[in-house]
Design a protein around this motif. Structure first.
Motif, PDB file in Angstrom:
ATOM      1  N   SER A   1       0.848  -1.199   0.000  1.00 25.74           N
ATOM      2  CA  SER A   1       0.000   0.000   0.000  1.00 25.74           C
ATOM      3  C   SER A   1       0.884   1.250   0.000  1.00 25.74           C
ATOM      4  O   SER A   1       2.051   1.212   0.398  1.00 25.74           O
ATOM      5  CB  SER A   1      -0.898   0.021   1.238  1.00 25.74           C
ATOM      6  OG  SER A   1      -0.119   0.227   2.412  1.00 25.74           O
ATOM      7  N   GLU A   2       0.304   2.343  -0.430  1.00 23.44           N
ATOM      8  CA  GLU A   2       1.041   3.607  -0.432  1.00 23.44           C
ATOM      9  C   GLU A   2       1.468   3.979   0.985  1.00 23.44           C
ATOM     10  O   GLU A   2       2.592   4.437   1.201  1.00 23.44           O
ATOM     11  CB  GLU A   2       0.190   4.722  -1.039  1.00 23.44           C
ATOM     12  CG  GLU A   2       0.925   6.047  -1.102  1.00 23.44           C
ATOM     13  CD  GLU A   2       0.101   7.161  -1.724  1.00 23.44           C
ATOM     14  OE1 GLU A   2       0.591   8.301  -1.715  1.00 23.44           O
ATOM     15  OE2 GLU A   2      -1.013   6.908  -2.208  1.00 23.44           O
ATOM     16  N   ALA A   3       0.597   3.766   1.956  1.00 23.44           N
ATOM     17  CA  ALA A   3       0.909   4.103   3.346  1.00 23.44           C
ATOM     18  C   ALA A   3       2.092   3.279   3.856  1.00 23.44           C
ATOM     19  O   ALA A   3       2.997   3.812   4.516  1.00 23.44           O
ATOM     20  CB  ALA A   3      -0.311   3.883   4.231  1.00 23.44           C
ATOM     21  N   ASP A   4       2.110   1.973   3.551  1.00 28.02           N
ATOM     22  CA  ASP A   4       3.215   1.117   3.983  1.00 28.02           C
ATOM     23  C   ASP A   4       4.500   1.519   3.279  1.00 28.02           C
ATOM     24  O   ASP A   4       5.572   1.561   3.886  1.00 28.02           O
ATOM     25  CB  ASP A   4       2.883  -0.348   3.721  1.00 28.02           C
ATOM     26  CG  ASP A   4       3.838  -1.321   4.388  1.00 28.02           C
ATOM     27  OD1 ASP A   4       4.546  -0.922   5.348  1.00 28.02           O
ATOM     28  OD2 ASP A   4       3.874  -2.486   3.978  1.00 28.02           O
ATOM     29  N   LEU A   5       4.420   1.822   2.007  1.00 26.13           N
ATOM     30  CA  LEU A   5       5.580   2.275   1.246  1.00 26.13           C
ATOM     31  C   LEU A   5       6.175   3.531   1.876  1.00 26.13           C
ATOM     32  O   LEU A   5       7.380   3.606   2.135  1.00 26.13           O
ATOM     33  CB  LEU A   5       5.183   2.530  -0.210  1.00 26.13           C
ATOM     34  CG  LEU A   5       6.269   3.022  -1.145  1.00 26.13           C
ATOM     35  CD1 LEU A   5       7.347   1.977  -1.326  1.00 26.13           C
ATOM     36  CD2 LEU A   5       5.656   3.386  -2.493  1.00 26.13           C
ATOM     37  N   GLN A   6       5.343   4.507   2.144  1.00 22.78           N
ATOM     38  CA  GLN A   6       5.817   5.756   2.745  1.00 22.78           C
ATOM     39  C   GLN A   6       6.409   5.530   4.139  1.00 22.78           C
ATOM     40  O   GLN A   6       7.442   6.092   4.469  1.00 22.78           O
ATOM     41  CB  GLN A   6       4.699   6.777   2.800  1.00 22.78           C
ATOM     42  CG  GLN A   6       4.325   7.320   1.452  1.00 22.78           C
ATOM     43  CD  GLN A   6       3.220   8.363   1.513  1.00 22.78           C
ATOM     44  OE1 GLN A   6       2.649   8.623   2.559  1.00 22.78           O
ATOM     45  NE2 GLN A   6       2.932   8.954   0.366  1.00 22.78           N
ATOM     46  N   ARG A   7       5.765   4.678   4.931  1.00 24.98           N
ATOM     47  CA  ARG A   7       6.260   4.380   6.275  1.00 24.98           C
ATOM     48  C   ARG A   7       7.640   3.758   6.232  1.00 24.98           C
ATOM     49  O   ARG A   7       8.547   4.159   6.963  1.00 24.98           O
ATOM     50  CB  ARG A   7       5.280   3.447   6.997  1.00 24.98           C
ATOM     51  CG  ARG A   7       5.695   3.105   8.427  1.00 24.98           C
ATOM     52  CD  ARG A   7       4.736   2.115   9.084  1.00 24.98           C
ATOM     53  NE  ARG A   7       4.615   0.863   8.354  1.00 24.98           N
ATOM     54  CZ  ARG A   7       5.510  -0.136   8.402  1.00 24.98           C
ATOM     55  NH1 ARG A   7       6.584  -0.020   9.156  1.00 24.98           N
ATOM     56  NH2 ARG A   7       5.314  -1.249   7.728  1.00 24.98           N
TER      57      ARG A   7
END
Length: 65
Positions: free
Chosen positions: A52-58
């Motif tokens: 997910s984008e959120a996991d990628l950014q994290r």
């Protein structure tokens, strides 16, 4: 050869692991697989499957500190 890379104007090199040497060496268990590499070239973490984008950014922020 036309591809999404050349059509999109990307200029980074793309390498094909036709003999699966890299996949074996890095323990690739599926495609897609994302590796998170720090500035020293060390694999910090990896994620098999979609991300997910959120996991990628994290994960990127974790590497950047």
């Amino acid at each position: 050869i036309e591809s999404p890379l050349t059509d999109g104007g990307y200029t980074f090199p793309v390498y094909y692991d036709t003999k699966a040497e890299c996949a074996y060496g890095y323990g690739v268990t599926g495609i897609p697989m994302t590796f998170f590499i720090d500035s020293e070239g060390n694999i910090v973490s990896a994620k098999s499957g979609a991300i997910s984008e959120a996991d990628l950014q994290r994960r990127i922020l974790t590497i950047l500190g």
